[in-house]
Design a protein around this motif. Structure first.
Motif, PDB file in Angstrom:
ATOM      1  N   ALA A  47       0.818  -1.212   0.000  1.00  0.00           N
ATOM      2  CA  ALA A  47       0.000   0.000   0.000  1.00  0.00           C
ATOM      3  C   ALA A  47       0.849   1.257   0.000  1.00  0.00           C
ATOM      4  O   ALA A  47       0.394   2.328  -0.390  1.00  0.00           O
ATOM      5  N   ASP A  48       2.097   1.135   0.442  1.00  0.00           N
ATOM      6  CA  ASP A  48       2.965   2.319   0.498  1.00  0.00           C
ATOM      7  C   ASP A  48       4.419   1.862   0.460  1.00  0.00           C
ATOM      8  O   ASP A  48       4.697   0.663   0.460  1.00  0.00           O
ATOM      9  N   GLU A  51       5.672  -0.473   3.354  1.00  0.00           N
ATOM     10  CA  GLU A  51       5.356  -1.899   3.150  1.00  0.00           C
ATOM     11  C   GLU A  51       6.246  -2.504   2.068  1.00  0.00           C
ATOM     12  O   GLU A  51       6.717  -3.638   2.192  1.00  0.00           O
ATOM     13  N   ARG A  94      -0.927  -0.014  -6.269  1.00  0.00           N
ATOM     14  CA  ARG A  94      -1.574   0.730  -5.175  1.00  0.00           C
ATOM     15  C   ARG A  94      -0.762   1.952  -4.725  1.00  0.00           C
ATOM     16  O   ARG A  94      -1.283   2.800  -4.002  1.00  0.00           O
ATOM     17  N   ILE A  95       0.506   1.984  -5.126  1.00  0.00           N
ATOM     18  CA  ILE A  95       1.336   3.137  -4.740  1.00  0.00           C
ATOM     19  C   ILE A  95       1.247   4.148  -5.874  1.00  0.00           C
ATOM     20  O   ILE A  95       2.113   4.239  -6.738  1.00  0.00           O
ATOM     21  N   TRP A 111       3.641   9.140  -7.781  1.00  0.00           N
ATOM     22  CA  TRP A 111       4.038   7.806  -7.335  1.00  0.00           C
ATOM     23  C   TRP A 111       4.128   6.868  -8.534  1.00  0.00           C
ATOM     24  O   TRP A 111       3.504   7.096  -9.588  1.00  0.00           O
ATOM     25  N   THR A 208       9.977   4.195  -6.927  1.00  0.00           N
ATOM     26  CA  THR A 208       8.733   4.397  -6.182  1.00  0.00           C
ATOM     27  C   THR A 208       8.047   5.712  -6.526  1.00  0.00           C
ATOM     28  O   THR A 208       6.847   5.834  -6.410  1.00  0.00           O
ATOM     29  N   GLN A 209       8.823   6.708  -6.916  1.00  0.00           N
ATOM     30  CA  GLN A 209       8.200   7.938  -7.407  1.00  0.00           C
ATOM     31  C   GLN A 209       9.167   8.680  -8.313  1.00  0.00           C
ATOM     32  O   GLN A 209      10.367   8.387  -8.340  1.00  0.00           O
TER      33      GLN A 209
END
Lengths: 468, 468
Positions: A47-48, A51, A94-95, A111, A208-209
């Motif tokens: 979720a992030d 995690e 989800r991210i 993201w 991740t981003q």
């Protein structure tokens, strides 16, 4: 540790919603658009980033192989698990979400799971866009992992050219977050590490981003389908267009007669732009974020330019709405599929060699692979060639897999050895091109990659591509 | 091994012409334009890459530190030896010359020792240029090592954006030649290793040649000096100019009143563009490779745009010949030197933060460092700020070195921590910025660099910058 025990740990970490184990639910994550199915241990959907980092530590400890996945739209299998059932698919879906847009800085920060279409939707109210132009709708992470190009590279460059900063999770040390960059246009404070995470399919870490360059939305556009008097004339037109239209030249695409005729056969309501169809046509597009007015009007500029070249380099031309002409161009891939079994090529050569390559490659197919029909099209602006081939149903018995492999290798050998070209212009390596990477990539580069491996991923746990 | 024995081996390898030992002849290679003198073991000037490779093997075996040097025009000491007398300067000045120009590919290939001016001279007959714009005349190798930016970055990007391929000699294995790339615009065949050799001052290998993007020469240009109604108005103008002029906006520079007045005091025959002088002025330039004609005329477009903004964002404007206006801009650095002891800054902030940063930094100087005069100018287009300060002779006794260090640190702290900016926007690290690199660069990045070191240079023999 048993698979069950591992799955239990992962589920405990991510919750049942974050870990897909059941086969039918896993299936969409196990195969991509152009190749067969694998089988994953599970699909982890953190979720992030906290995690995701914890998951990477868990996988490092238990030596579980991770296949990072964005929107799973890639064409070389780089986001698909193998058939072992032991690889974990790490979906970033989800991210997601846009973090910030700054119209003065001209940046969008998002993201990894954010889709290209979502970027553009968020940018539009600011009069901006992220100008990567392609059929699919990839995620930010996937675009960085693949270094996506597209049809307007001549104007805007690829994803690498439009990435100002990124954040990645490392496998070494496991789960460490590396913050690379920011929204600065000018920053020379040491090695530009972010480059190692672009175009490497997650092999050195998981993006991740990203902070991406946004560009002003075009407010006028002029498009024509042009028949050059010869292949060399096409190159002269390209050079002249680059000088006369500087950077409002936003596309310079080529389409063979075969490709155009396939579109006319299969695209509903398509109208033939020429009769008879010429051996080759160029789709030339100008665009500008400046509004059209009496002082600056791209259509008028374009018409004058076309007229000027009508005597020498241009035989015929159709000026039409951008959507109408691009519809023909974008329909090629699907139309060719309906002609038979497709052998697709994503290659590039120096722009100056486009005519010579095309002539030699067509002759090779005619001589050694008669029965294979070439429906080539390409990006003359950047040397990219989709030298796509279809084997008609009646011919397929003459093209068993080894002969298709031979055809593929013959074309790649010609591109790489004869033209200093690329066997993968925009799609990347992945399992699909691994064999060709091993064949064509220089030994010194492969050895450098092997020496780099322990720095990033000593146990080869990240991704399914082997650079060294 | 004694220094004499080493020098004997090097002279035997390169010949007396290829190895400068005598102190007076070494001197020009031992100091750069902005810092004190070092002392080299010798200056090695290999004639070709075979000699350079052999030299690297010799240095690796004897653990001799190598300082790669191009035209020695850098501003952070990255090409200067230390004072130990034990470092070898490896000058690339004899490995020079243009190898190839292809106007269709839009590329120029040249050896590392080739000067920027030589590139442009060779390109001009083809109607092309290499659009890195700066006062110095660096070499190709030096430009790659420094990732040179310059005043037209907003239009063309930095050297990284314009490098298609390069060739480098590695220290590990010693003297191995790594061939990275070619003249392709689109090539996604694995990690883009060439990025590691750009902007890293030779720390990962020595660039021996490069394939660079050439661009069409501008054939029309329009320039104005504009007084914005406020700092925020300057940002609005920048945004609007980017939309209205797309990529023919080739410069958007800012100059403070102090900087302009210094130029008027020291530049012979300079004429004041405004009276009284405004607190800030912008130098805005449009350029295009398309010839001016009745359908497309940059001067007319520019005039209309200026008129449109006169009511809101623009208070005053002077439209003049590009050379006249750029002469003012380019004279700032030298003029400020005549005002006192210069404390130069090469920093950048996100473009949107330019006004806020300037206000806060001026306030800090006024409050804590009264007596220091700020003569700032900068590149609003890319967020680069030369926040240059001069300490007038009468004030210098109040500014001993520790106070200047405190001033420097106060500004850098503000840039990095307050504005997510860069303490070295375009000049790089080198010994001059090493202390600030260690202070500001993230720990994860420094640790990554430390892990990468054994891959490229296990004994820290290359260059004088320490990234990890």
């Amino acid at each position: 540790m048993s698979a069950e025990a591992v799955l239990e740990k992962i589920t405990a970490l991510l919750g049942p919603h974050g870990c897909i184990v059941e086969a039918a639910a896993r299936a969409p994550y196990e195969h991509g658009p152009r190749y067969g199915a694998g089988a994953a241990l599970c699909v982890a959907r953190p979720a992030d980033i906290a995690e995701a980092a914890e998951l990477m530590r868990l996988c490092a400890a238990d030596r579980i192989s991770i296949i990072p996945q964005g929107a799973n739209t890639g064409l070389v299998g780089a986001s698909s698990p193998d058939t072992s059932g032991r690889q974990l698919v790490l979906s970033m879906e989800r991210i997601k979400g846009v973090i910030d847009i700054d119209p003065v800085d001209g940046v969008i920060q998002a993201w990894a799971g954010t889709r290209l279409s979502d970027l553009n939707q968020a940018l539009e109210p600011h009069g901006l866009c992220f100008p990567i132009d392609l059929g699919a709708d990839p995620s930010v992470g996937g675009m960085l992992a693949a270094n996506t190009g597209g049809a307007r590279l001549i104007r805007y460059g690829d994803v690498r050219h439009n990435t100002l900063g990124l954040q990645a999770l490392l496998m070494q040390p496991p789960g460490e977050l590396l913050e690379l960059g920011n929204r600065l246009r000018k920053n020379n404070t040491g090695p530009d590490w972010k480059q190692l995470f672009i175009g490497t399919a997650g092999s050195y870490g998981i993006v991740t981003q990203a902070v991406l360059r946004a560009h002003p939305l075009p407010r006028q556009r002029a498009t024509a389908l042009v028949v050059p008097s010869s292949p060399e004339a096409a190159l002269r037109l390209l050079q002249d267009a680059e000088r006369e239209f500087a950077d409002f030249l936003s596309a310079f695409e080529g389409m063979s007669q075969n490709a155009l005729e396939a579109v006319l056969r299969h695209l509903p309501q398509a109208i033939a732009p020429f009769s008879p169809m010429p051996p080759y046509a160029l789709l030339i597009e100008l665009s500008s974020s400046a509004s059209a007015n009496e002082q600056f009007n791209l259509e008028q500029l374009f018409m004058s330019w076309l007229e000027r070249h009508f005597d020498d380099a241009i035989v015929d031309a159709v000026v039409d709405k951008p959507d109408t002409l691009w519809r023909l161009r974008h329909a090629i891939s699907d139309s060719v599929k309906q002609e038979g079994k497709v052998v697709a090529f994503d290659i590039s050569v120096p722009r100056s060699r486009m005519p010579a390559f095309r002539e030699e490659a067509l002759a090779l197919i005619a001589r050694d692979f008669a029965g294979a029909d070439v429906y080539d099209f390409g990006h003359w602006g950047d040397g990219g060639v989709h030298f796509n081939i279809a084997i008609a149903p009646a011919q397929q018995e003459h093209f068993p897999p080894p002969r298709i492999d031979a055809l593929r290798t013959a074309i790649y050998d010609m591109v790489v050895h004869g033209y200093q070209g690329s066997f993968s212009a925009e799609h990347g390596i992945g399992p699909f091109n691994q064999h060709y990477y091993d064949r064509y990539q220089g030994q010194a580069q492969r050895q450098l990659a092997a020496r780099m491996q322990p720095v990033f991923d000593p146990h080869y746990l990240l991704g399914n591509t082997r650079f060294g």
